[in-house]
Design an enzyme around this catalytic site. Structure first.
Site, PDB file in Angstrom:
ATOM      1  N   ASP A   1       0.255  -0.149  -5.285  1.00  0.00           N
ATOM      2  CA  ASP A   1      -0.937   0.312  -4.565  1.00  0.00           C
ATOM      3  C   ASP A   1      -2.137   0.035  -5.463  1.00  0.00           C
ATOM      4  O   ASP A   1      -2.026   0.126  -6.700  1.00  0.00           O
ATOM      5  CB  ASP A   1      -0.832   1.802  -4.245  1.00  0.00           C
ATOM      6  CG  ASP A   1      -1.813   2.247  -3.174  1.00  0.00           C
ATOM      7  OD1 ASP A   1      -1.367   2.539  -2.041  1.00  0.00           O
ATOM      8  OD2 ASP A   1      -3.031   2.297  -3.456  1.00  0.00           O
ATOM      9  N   ASP A  31       0.867  -0.805   4.872  1.00  0.00           N
ATOM     10  CA  ASP A  31       0.469   0.463   5.487  1.00  0.00           C
ATOM     11  C   ASP A  31      -1.022   0.597   5.171  1.00  0.00           C
ATOM     12  O   ASP A  31      -1.419   1.267   4.229  1.00  0.00           O
ATOM     13  CB  ASP A  31       1.282   1.608   4.898  1.00  0.00           C
ATOM     14  CG  ASP A  31       1.066   2.921   5.625  1.00  0.00           C
ATOM     15  OD1 ASP A  31       0.411   2.911   6.687  1.00  0.00           O
ATOM     16  OD2 ASP A  31       1.522   3.956   5.120  1.00  0.00           O
ATOM     17  N   GLY A  39       4.543   7.000  -1.082  1.00  0.00           N
ATOM     18  CA  GLY A  39       5.888   6.460  -0.900  1.00  0.00           C
ATOM     19  C   GLY A  39       6.609   6.807   0.381  1.00  0.00           C
ATOM     20  O   GLY A  39       7.807   6.553   0.493  1.00  0.00           O
ATOM     21  N   LYS A  43       6.670   5.466   3.487  1.00  0.00           N
ATOM     22  CA  LYS A  43       7.331   4.318   4.115  1.00  0.00           C
ATOM     23  C   LYS A  43       8.204   3.563   3.130  1.00  0.00           C
ATOM     24  O   LYS A  43       9.189   2.933   3.524  1.00  0.00           O
ATOM     25  CB  LYS A  43       6.287   3.408   4.765  1.00  0.00           C
ATOM     26  CG  LYS A  43       5.611   4.044   5.967  1.00  0.00           C
ATOM     27  CD  LYS A  43       4.682   3.080   6.673  1.00  0.00           C
ATOM     28  CE  LYS A  43       4.013   3.752   7.875  1.00  0.00           C
ATOM     29  NZ  LYS A  43       3.109   4.860   7.469  1.00  0.00           N
ATOM     30  N   CYS A  47      -2.626   3.794  10.874  1.00  0.00           N
ATOM     31  CA  CYS A  47      -2.561   5.049  11.628  1.00  0.00           C
ATOM     32  C   CYS A  47      -3.910   5.257  12.310  1.00  0.00           C
ATOM     33  O   CYS A  47      -4.526   6.312  12.223  1.00  0.00           O
ATOM     34  CB  CYS A  47      -2.189   6.235  10.735  1.00  0.00           C
ATOM     35  SG  CYS A  47      -3.227   6.448   9.271  1.00  0.00           S
ATOM     36  N   CYS A  68       0.869  -1.194   0.000  1.00  0.00           N
ATOM     37  CA  CYS A  68       0.000   0.000   0.000  1.00  0.00           C
ATOM     38  C   CYS A  68       0.896   1.231   0.000  1.00  0.00           C
ATOM     39  O   CYS A  68       0.848   2.065   0.905  1.00  0.00           O
ATOM     40  CB  CYS A  68      -0.920  -0.004   1.211  1.00  0.00           C
ATOM     41  SG  CYS A  68      -1.916  -1.493   1.399  1.00  0.00           S
ATOM     42  N   ALA A  69       1.729   1.355  -1.012  1.00  0.00           N
ATOM     43  CA  ALA A  69       2.811   2.337  -1.007  1.00  0.00           C
ATOM     44  C   ALA A  69       2.322   3.771  -1.044  1.00  0.00           C
ATOM     45  O   ALA A  69       2.974   4.667  -0.505  1.00  0.00           O
ATOM     46  CB  ALA A  69       3.751   2.080  -2.181  1.00  0.00           C
TER      47      ALA A  69
END
Length: 433
Positions: free
Chosen positions: A262, A308, A242, A244, A361, A238-239
């Site tokens: 993604d 992510d 970018g 992470k 998050c 799930c870039a």
């Protein structure tokens, strides 16, 4: 503009946001376009007032016993800015461009009212429907945890170890007041005052040359806990833009294979330029095309898949206080389905002994521990690596850091109150050999 005029403008803007039901950022942009005479300092100060009102929306209305733009603004000045009734009255003198004078009722509320008897969702400033979820996460501490999530966030930077060392960048950004972050070995922090404008990081030579990136310390630590190593095959599933991916690339030191993809190709748009600026040469960006699987050539061969995960973003309320009041229960259900899909997609990519780093998050248990338990139920070949075990070998403050987090059998949770970061959940799942 005088401070009183800025206050009047903020109240008017909140009235617009309420009446038109538009995002605060849009309202602020439109206001700035229509009021060209306002300088950058004025716009920054008015923005600060708006965001602070949104941070303390529920508690300010409670203090004032009235839920109006003016009441919420006055209550915020007491709760968030720490102003006493005389200071507030001095701004509201009814003069040219100033708000109307305080009424006796407003004076009484500002003098006598407090949050001592307020319900948790009022004291913590969050929508009432989220209370059961925050109670599940934090118990009786939920009001204090949520109040910290309503505080103003600093500006955090990550030093790109492919191009620079933290000590050198710290020196070159001294003029911005940069300091080392408490936990991340690569982090720098710039504290921002209530009326401060965001520094022009993108114009700094260190940014232009790829030595730094804007990234919350919690996000830096989440990437660090994935324990990506040089020579590994790593997939960032799930870039997005970018953030992470860049952190993982630096950890890999240019060695090994890094694949970034993604499901939403629009999210990937900025990643190419960012990778180039950061000096990353071992990354393969795979943009989805049609219905085909961008990872069809990979089966049980990845050392690490970083997820992510798409989530409600409750851990980032400090940076986007507007979002919590616009969030609806249906959004959680959508995100839970998205998380199940991406976790199940990752499972067959992992080789025996390899691992998934699942990151959100969010602070909501259904997105975090609940998802991990359900995943292991569907994929019993995976097991959680204890968070302390993951962290201990990574950096010198790992033990102190993990002690500060909220740990569970499924992973660890960072929060503004506990770690001074955004809210991040991290779980590392290893596939049995």
């Amino acid at each position: 503009m005088t401070p009183a005029a800025r206050l009047s403008a903020a109240i008017e803007l909140i009235e617009t946001i309420d009446a038109q039901r538009i995002p605060a950022a849009k309202a602020l942009k439109e206001w700035g376009t229509a009021h060209r005479y306002a300088g950058s300092g004025d716009r920054a100060a008015i923005s600060g007032l708006i965001w602070d009102v949104l941070r303390r929306r529920a508690s300010s209305a409670w203090i004032m016993e009235e839920d109006t733009p003016r009441a919420r603004t006055l209550g915020m000045l007491k709760l968030e800015r720490g102003m006493n009734v005389d200071d507030i009255a001095a701004l509201c003198d009814g003069g040219r461009f100033a708000p109307e004078p305080l009424s006796e009722r407003e004076r009484a509320a500002l003098t006598t009212r407090s949050l001592i008897d307020a319900p948790a969702h009022i004291a913590g400033d969050y929508p009432e429907w989220l209370d059961p979820y925050l109670a599940q996460a934090f118990g009786d501490d939920r009001a204090a945890e949520a109040a910290a999530m309503a505080s103003r966030a600093p500006l955090d930077l990550r030093v790109n170890s492919l191009k620079a060392k933290r000590e050198k960048v710290l020196s070159s950004l001294k003029h911005l007041g940069a300091q080392p972050t408490p936990w991340s070995p690569l982090g720098l922090r710039i504290e921002l005052g209530a009326d401060a404008r965001n520094p022009g990081i993108h114009a700094e030579e260190d940014f232009i040359k790829g030595a730094i990136e804007v990234q919350d310390e919690g996000s830096q630590l989440a990437a660090l806990l994935s324990a990506a190593k040089p020579g590994e095959q790593v997939i960032d599933l799930c870039a997005g833009a970018g953030g992470k991916t860049l952190a993982i690339a630096a950890m890999m030191q240019g060695k090994g294979r890094l694949i970034a993809t993604d499901h939403d190709k629009r999210q990937l748009a900025p990643i190419h330029e960012r990778l180039s600026r950061a000096g990353v040469h071992n990354a393969d960006v795979r943009t989805p095309k049609g219905e085909g699987d961008t990872l069809s050539d990979i089966r049980a061969s990845a050392d690490l898949v970083l997820i992510d995960a798409p989530c409600t973003g409750t851990g980032t309320w400090r940076r986007n206080p507007d979002a919590k009041w616009r969030m609806r229960p249906g959004a959680l259900e959508v995100r839970l389905k998205d998380q199940i899909e991406v976790l199940d997609r990752a499972a067959p990519l992992i080789k025996p002994g390899g691992r998934i780093a699942y990151i959100t998050c969010s602070v909501l248990p259904p997105e975090n521990a609940g998802q991990v338990r359900a995943f292991i139920g569907r994929h019993p070949e995976f097991a959680v690596v204890p968070p302390a075990q993951v962290a201990t070998a990574l950096w010198d403050k790992a033990e102190e850091f993990t002690a500060a987090t909220l740990q569970s059998p499924e992973g660890l949770l960072m929060t503004p109150r506990r770690t001074g970061t955004d809210g991040f959940f991290v779980s590392v799942l290893r596939r049995q050999a």
